[in-house]
Design a protein around this motif. Sequence first.
Motif, PDB file in Angstrom:
ATOM      1  N   GLY A 132       0.826  -1.207   0.000  1.00  0.00           N
ATOM      2  CA  GLY A 132       0.000   0.000   0.000  1.00  0.00           C
ATOM      3  C   GLY A 132       0.858   1.254   0.000  1.00  0.00           C
ATOM      4  O   GLY A 132       2.084   1.169  -0.025  1.00  0.00           O
ATOM      5  N   GLU A 133       0.203   2.435  -0.011  1.00  0.00           N
ATOM      6  CA  GLU A 133      -1.194   2.457   0.281  1.00  0.00           C
ATOM      7  C   GLU A 133      -2.007   2.141  -0.955  1.00  0.00           C
ATOM      8  O   GLU A 133      -1.676   2.551  -2.066  1.00  0.00           O
ATOM      9  CB  GLU A 133      -1.630   3.810   0.871  1.00  0.00           C
ATOM     10  CG  GLU A 133      -1.329   5.010  -0.012  1.00  0.00           C
ATOM     11  CD  GLU A 133      -1.830   6.301   0.633  1.00  0.00           C
ATOM     12  OE1 GLU A 133      -0.968   7.123   0.927  1.00  0.00           O
ATOM     13  OE2 GLU A 133      -3.048   6.465   0.830  1.00  0.00           O
ATOM     14  N   CYS A 134      -3.079   1.399  -0.695  1.00  0.00           N
ATOM     15  CA  CYS A 134      -4.000   1.031  -1.747  1.00  0.00           C
ATOM     16  C   CYS A 134      -5.410   1.102  -1.167  1.00  0.00           C
ATOM     17  O   CYS A 134      -5.573   1.314   0.039  1.00  0.00           O
ATOM     18  CB  CYS A 134      -3.684  -0.373  -2.264  1.00  0.00           C
ATOM     19  SG  CYS A 134      -3.652  -1.656  -0.993  1.00  0.00           S
ATOM     20  N   LEU A 168      -4.399   0.747   4.078  1.00  0.00           N
ATOM     21  CA  LEU A 168      -5.641   1.001   3.339  1.00  0.00           C
ATOM     22  C   LEU A 168      -6.005   2.483   3.343  1.00  0.00           C
ATOM     23  O   LEU A 168      -6.112   3.110   4.395  1.00  0.00           O
ATOM     24  CB  LEU A 168      -6.780   0.206   3.981  1.00  0.00           C
ATOM     25  CG  LEU A 168      -8.210   0.573   3.547  1.00  0.00           C
ATOM     26  CD1 LEU A 168      -8.418   0.337   2.058  1.00  0.00           C
ATOM     27  CD2 LEU A 168      -9.235  -0.219   4.337  1.00  0.00           C
ATOM     28  N   HIS A 169      -6.209   3.001   2.152  1.00  0.00           N
ATOM     29  CA  HIS A 169      -6.751   4.348   1.967  1.00  0.00           C
ATOM     30  C   HIS A 169      -8.201   4.178   1.523  1.00  0.00           C
ATOM     31  O   HIS A 169      -8.474   3.539   0.504  1.00  0.00           O
ATOM     32  CB  HIS A 169      -5.930   5.070   0.898  1.00  0.00           C
ATOM     33  CG  HIS A 169      -6.510   6.378   0.428  1.00  0.00           C
ATOM     34  ND1 HIS A 169      -5.884   7.597   0.667  1.00  0.00           N
ATOM     35  CD2 HIS A 169      -7.633   6.667  -0.269  1.00  0.00           C
ATOM     36  CE1 HIS A 169      -6.619   8.567   0.132  1.00  0.00           C
ATOM     37  NE2 HIS A 169      -7.682   8.038  -0.441  1.00  0.00           N
ATOM     38  N   THR A 170      -9.134   4.742   2.306  1.00  0.00           N
ATOM     39  CA  THR A 170     -10.530   4.646   1.898  1.00  0.00           C
ATOM     40  C   THR A 170     -11.214   5.980   2.131  1.00  0.00           C
ATOM     41  O   THR A 170     -11.044   6.613   3.161  1.00  0.00           O
ATOM     42  CB  THR A 170     -11.269   3.519   2.655  1.00  0.00           C
ATOM     43  OG1 THR A 170     -12.644   3.495   2.225  1.00  0.00           O
ATOM     44  CG2 THR A 170     -11.234   3.718   4.163  1.00  0.00           C
ATOM     45  N   LEU A 193      -6.408   0.919   8.629  1.00  0.00           N
ATOM     46  CA  LEU A 193      -7.197   1.950   7.955  1.00  0.00           C
ATOM     47  C   LEU A 193      -6.490   3.267   8.234  1.00  0.00           C
ATOM     48  O   LEU A 193      -6.542   3.783   9.346  1.00  0.00           O
ATOM     49  CB  LEU A 193      -8.627   1.990   8.490  1.00  0.00           C
ATOM     50  CG  LEU A 193      -9.571   0.860   8.056  1.00  0.00           C
ATOM     51  CD1 LEU A 193      -9.246  -0.428   8.803  1.00  0.00           C
ATOM     52  CD2 LEU A 193     -11.023   1.246   8.309  1.00  0.00           C
ATOM     53  N   HIS A 194      -5.788   3.777   7.236  1.00  0.00           N
ATOM     54  CA  HIS A 194      -4.908   4.917   7.499  1.00  0.00           C
ATOM     55  C   HIS A 194      -5.668   6.236   7.407  1.00  0.00           C
ATOM     56  O   HIS A 194      -6.638   6.363   6.676  1.00  0.00           O
ATOM     57  CB  HIS A 194      -3.710   4.860   6.544  1.00  0.00           C
ATOM     58  CG  HIS A 194      -3.691   5.912   5.482  1.00  0.00           C
ATOM     59  ND1 HIS A 194      -3.195   7.182   5.695  1.00  0.00           N
ATOM     60  CD2 HIS A 194      -4.115   5.894   4.205  1.00  0.00           C
ATOM     61  CE1 HIS A 194      -3.317   7.886   4.577  1.00  0.00           C
ATOM     62  NE2 HIS A 194      -3.869   7.137   3.661  1.00  0.00           N
ATOM     63  N   CYS A 195      -5.203   7.189   8.191  1.00  0.00           N
ATOM     64  CA  CYS A 195      -5.779   8.545   8.202  1.00  0.00           C
ATOM     65  C   CYS A 195      -7.302   8.461   8.275  1.00  0.00           C
ATOM     66  O   CYS A 195      -8.014   9.074   7.494  1.00  0.00           O
ATOM     67  CB  CYS A 195      -5.338   9.310   6.957  1.00  0.00           C
ATOM     68  SG  CYS A 195      -5.733  11.060   7.011  1.00  0.00           S
TER      69      CYS A 195
HETATM   70 ZN   LIG Z   1      -4.054   8.039   1.821  1.00  0.00          ZN
END
Ligand SMILES: [Zn+2]
Length: 295
Positions: A132-134, A168-170, A193-195
């Motif tokens: 990631g990030e993905c 993970l960027h969502t 689960l980032h940011c």
């Molecule tokens: Zn991001």
Amino acid sequence: MAARERCARRGGPGQGLSLPARHDPEPRRDEHAGASSSPLPFIDSHAHIAAEGFDEDRGAVLGRLHDAGGQGVICIGESLEAARRANTLAAGHPGRVWWTAGVHPHDAAGYDPGTDGPVIRQAMRDGAVAVGECGLDYHYDHSPRPLQRRAFADQLALAKETGRPVVLHTRDAEEDTTAMLREAGDAGIRGVLHCYTGSLALAEVGLAAGWSVSFSGIVTFKKWDDLDLLRLVPADRLLVESDSPYLAPVPFRGKRNEPAWCAYTLRRLAEVRAEDPATLAAQVLGNTRRLFALD
Ligand SMILES: [Zn+2]
Ligand SMILES: [Zn+2]
């Protein structure tokens, strides 16, 4: 694509954040200022410090991270090119800078499982600590949604194959993220689960799937009011990140962010959760080392 186009929730002029963003609020020095307190130990779990915006003073940035109590930083490769730069940076700072490799949902349209997959697989063999990030970003929709899902699914499979966690960027993609997270959890895939600024419900899905949740400087903004979310995440699943160069915390809003300022996010979390900052910091640091198997 310029680095500032990539990450989650920054808002350039005319590119408003859905969260806070029109005006910088007044600094809240009293409540969680880092400067006057003793340093907290932490690792910045997500920063783009291989980006060219740090070329002039990267050494000084890492020096300030150290002075602030920071033990290191995970440098995110949000494209294969960024991953190459992150790898080079990490190689120069063993035990202090780690790197990841993946393709951001913004660029999912260009993702080719046949050629990009093997590069990511090789990156994991070469010491990258995460895929990631993905993920999925339906806010900007820079890539068609089916292609975002395809690229994300392929990178989840690579994480499973290589035994690495996923960054993970969502954003604004809760339904599809929920479905894919559940499936990933069932398959034994773990990640962060980032940011995170999504709903309580999606956070709960992630936690139930065995994933962690990382908060950035956004939680220090005056307009952040989702305190329940900050209290929801168990202390053993909590991470912090700067997401540098984006999203500088109060009292630095609007400036280029840097890893040292994670301390402000940590203090804000401790305040809202009514926990001792040093105890929480030690826990979060341990979580980060464990999730990414950092040496
Ligand atoms: Zn991001
Ligand atoms: Zn990022």
